[in-house]
Design a protein around this motif. Structure first.
Motif, PDB file in Angstrom:
ATOM      1  N   VAL A 159       0.831  -1.204   0.000  1.00  0.00           N
ATOM      2  CA  VAL A 159       0.000   0.000   0.000  1.00  0.00           C
ATOM      3  C   VAL A 159       0.865   1.254   0.000  1.00  0.00           C
ATOM      4  O   VAL A 159       0.542   2.255  -0.648  1.00  0.00           O
ATOM      5  CB  VAL A 159      -0.937   0.012   1.232  1.00  0.00           C
ATOM      6  N   LEU A 160       1.970   1.196   0.702  1.00  0.00           N
ATOM      7  CA  LEU A 160       2.827   2.370   0.855  1.00  0.00           C
ATOM      8  C   LEU A 160       3.441   2.801  -0.472  1.00  0.00           C
ATOM      9  O   LEU A 160       3.827   1.981  -1.296  1.00  0.00           O
ATOM     10  CB  LEU A 160       3.940   2.068   1.863  1.00  0.00           C
ATOM     11  N   THR A 161       3.523   4.108  -0.655  1.00  0.00           N
ATOM     12  CA  THR A 161       4.159   4.706  -1.824  1.00  0.00           C
ATOM     13  C   THR A 161       5.324   5.572  -1.364  1.00  0.00           C
ATOM     14  O   THR A 161       5.402   5.950  -0.184  1.00  0.00           O
ATOM     15  CB  THR A 161       3.157   5.589  -2.592  1.00  0.00           C
ATOM     16  N   LEU A 184      -1.273  11.503  11.002  1.00  0.00           N
ATOM     17  CA  LEU A 184      -0.718  11.252   9.677  1.00  0.00           C
ATOM     18  C   LEU A 184      -1.285   9.962   9.086  1.00  0.00           C
ATOM     19  O   LEU A 184      -1.596   9.903   7.887  1.00  0.00           O
ATOM     20  CB  LEU A 184       0.811  11.177   9.744  1.00  0.00           C
ATOM     21  N   ALA A 185      -1.428   8.940   9.912  1.00  0.00           N
ATOM     22  CA  ALA A 185      -1.990   7.676   9.443  1.00  0.00           C
ATOM     23  C   ALA A 185      -3.397   7.886   8.879  1.00  0.00           C
ATOM     24  O   ALA A 185      -3.731   7.354   7.817  1.00  0.00           O
ATOM     25  CB  ALA A 185      -2.019   6.662  10.578  1.00  0.00           C
ATOM     26  N   LYS A 186      -4.191   8.670   9.563  1.00  0.00           N
ATOM     27  CA  LYS A 186      -5.550   8.955   9.099  1.00  0.00           C
ATOM     28  C   LYS A 186      -5.521   9.694   7.771  1.00  0.00           C
ATOM     29  O   LYS A 186      -6.299   9.396   6.863  1.00  0.00           O
ATOM     30  CB  LYS A 186      -6.293   9.772  10.155  1.00  0.00           C
ATOM     31  N   LEU A 187      -4.610  10.658   7.642  1.00  0.00           N
ATOM     32  CA  LEU A 187      -4.518  11.449   6.410  1.00  0.00           C
ATOM     33  C   LEU A 187      -4.185  10.580   5.209  1.00  0.00           C
ATOM     34  O   LEU A 187      -4.813  10.705   4.149  1.00  0.00           O
ATOM     35  CB  LEU A 187      -3.463  12.550   6.567  1.00  0.00           C
ATOM     36  N   ILE A 188      -3.197   9.698   5.353  1.00  0.00           N
ATOM     37  CA  ILE A 188      -2.724   8.938   4.190  1.00  0.00           C
ATOM     38  C   ILE A 188      -3.415   7.579   4.053  1.00  0.00           C
ATOM     39  O   ILE A 188      -3.129   6.827   3.123  1.00  0.00           O
ATOM     40  CB  ILE A 188      -1.190   8.767   4.215  1.00  0.00           C
ATOM     41  N   ARG A 230      -2.889   2.358   8.820  1.00  0.00           N
ATOM     42  CA  ARG A 230      -3.008   2.216  10.269  1.00  0.00           C
ATOM     43  C   ARG A 230      -1.819   2.872  10.982  1.00  0.00           C
ATOM     44  O   ARG A 230      -0.701   2.884  10.444  1.00  0.00           O
ATOM     45  CB  ARG A 230      -3.075   0.733  10.664  1.00  0.00           C
ATOM     46  N   PRO A 231      -2.030   3.438  12.177  1.00  0.00           N
ATOM     47  CA  PRO A 231      -0.922   4.011  12.941  1.00  0.00           C
ATOM     48  C   PRO A 231       0.234   3.031  13.131  1.00  0.00           C
ATOM     49  O   PRO A 231       1.396   3.433  13.121  1.00  0.00           O
ATOM     50  CB  PRO A 231      -1.568   4.383  14.287  1.00  0.00           C
ATOM     51  N   GLU A 249       4.238   3.562  12.452  1.00  0.00           N
ATOM     52  CA  GLU A 249       5.260   3.216  13.436  1.00  0.00           C
ATOM     53  C   GLU A 249       6.302   2.281  12.831  1.00  0.00           C
ATOM     54  O   GLU A 249       7.515   2.443  13.063  1.00  0.00           O
ATOM     55  CB  GLU A 249       4.605   2.545  14.647  1.00  0.00           C
ATOM     56  N   GLU A 250       5.846   1.327  12.041  1.00  0.00           N
ATOM     57  CA  GLU A 250       6.761   0.375  11.401  1.00  0.00           C
ATOM     58  C   GLU A 250       7.775   1.111  10.520  1.00  0.00           C
ATOM     59  O   GLU A 250       8.977   0.820  10.547  1.00  0.00           O
ATOM     60  CB  GLU A 250       5.951  -0.616  10.567  1.00  0.00           C
TER      61      GLU A 250
END
Length: 215
Positions: free
Chosen positions: A118-120, A149-153, A156-157, A161-162
């Protein structure tokens, strides 16, 4: 063969359509609509934003004629833009570009770092900006800034953190050797190479612009 990514006059039609979308006016450089158009025509958001400024300021005779022709006639503009897309193969982009090598640059930043991910790179860049705002002890899912920030993008928080933990291992000042997510090591190292040793204020300014994409 590489696709020619230079500006074409027909692109004014697409940019004008975007400019006239409510609220009418200049759109943020990294708002989702601007980025989507950038990816569609393979021209960076920075270039499109500069072109939109020219459009707003009527800087050339070409732009003045566009306003005279389409400024008060959005239906006519929509027809012209649709025809231009059809002629250029945008309605069948996959088929149109089959066998054509497209040299991507900025586009990759808005695509997942790996299949099934999911991450870009854009998300990692925002998390790196947050990294420089926190101390190691606060780089956890329970921290309000992490949750925000987690909510914005849209992740999950715990995922933020990871990534923060991986950046701790990239940080030469911490020199941490903890076991961290193997799948994120290379993508995080790449973002650290780009921004980790640069001026954090410049990164912060860039992050403010990138956040528009997720709003």
């Amino acid at each position: 063969m590489a696709k020619n990514s230079k500006w074409q006059d027909d692109y004014w039609l697409l940019l004008m359509q975007l400019y006239l979308k409510k609220p009418v006016g200049l759109k943020p450089m990294y708002c989702r609509q601007m980025v989507d158009l950038s990816i569609e025509i393979h021209i960076s958001p920075a270039v499109l934003f500069n072109k939109m400024c020219q459009l707003a300021n009527l800087e050339t005779p070409r732009v003045e004629r566009l306003w005279e022709t389409y400024g008060q006639n959005p239906k006519k503009l929509a027809r012209a833009a649709r025809l231009m897309r059809e002629m250029n193969g945008f309605n069948n982009a996959e088929e149109f570009y089959s066998g054509v090598e497209v040299n991507e640059s900025f586009e990759k930043d808005f695509k997942p770092v790996a299949d099934g991910e999911v991450l870009t790179p854009v998300m990692l860049t925002l998390i790196l900006d947050l990294y420089f705002r926190l101390t190691p002890i606060t780089m956890v899912a329970a921290t309000p800034e992490v949750q925000e920030l987690a909510k914005l993008i849209g992740i999950r928080p715990a995922e933020v953190e990871e990534v923060l933990k991986v950046f701790q291992c990239c940080d030469p000042y911490l020199k941490r050797k903890d076991a961290v997510s193997a799948r994120l090591q290379e993508p995080c190292k790449e973002i650290w190479r780009r921004y980790g040793n640069a001026d954090t204020q410049l990164l912060a300014s860039y992050a403010v612009q990138l956040k528009e994409y997720f709003k």
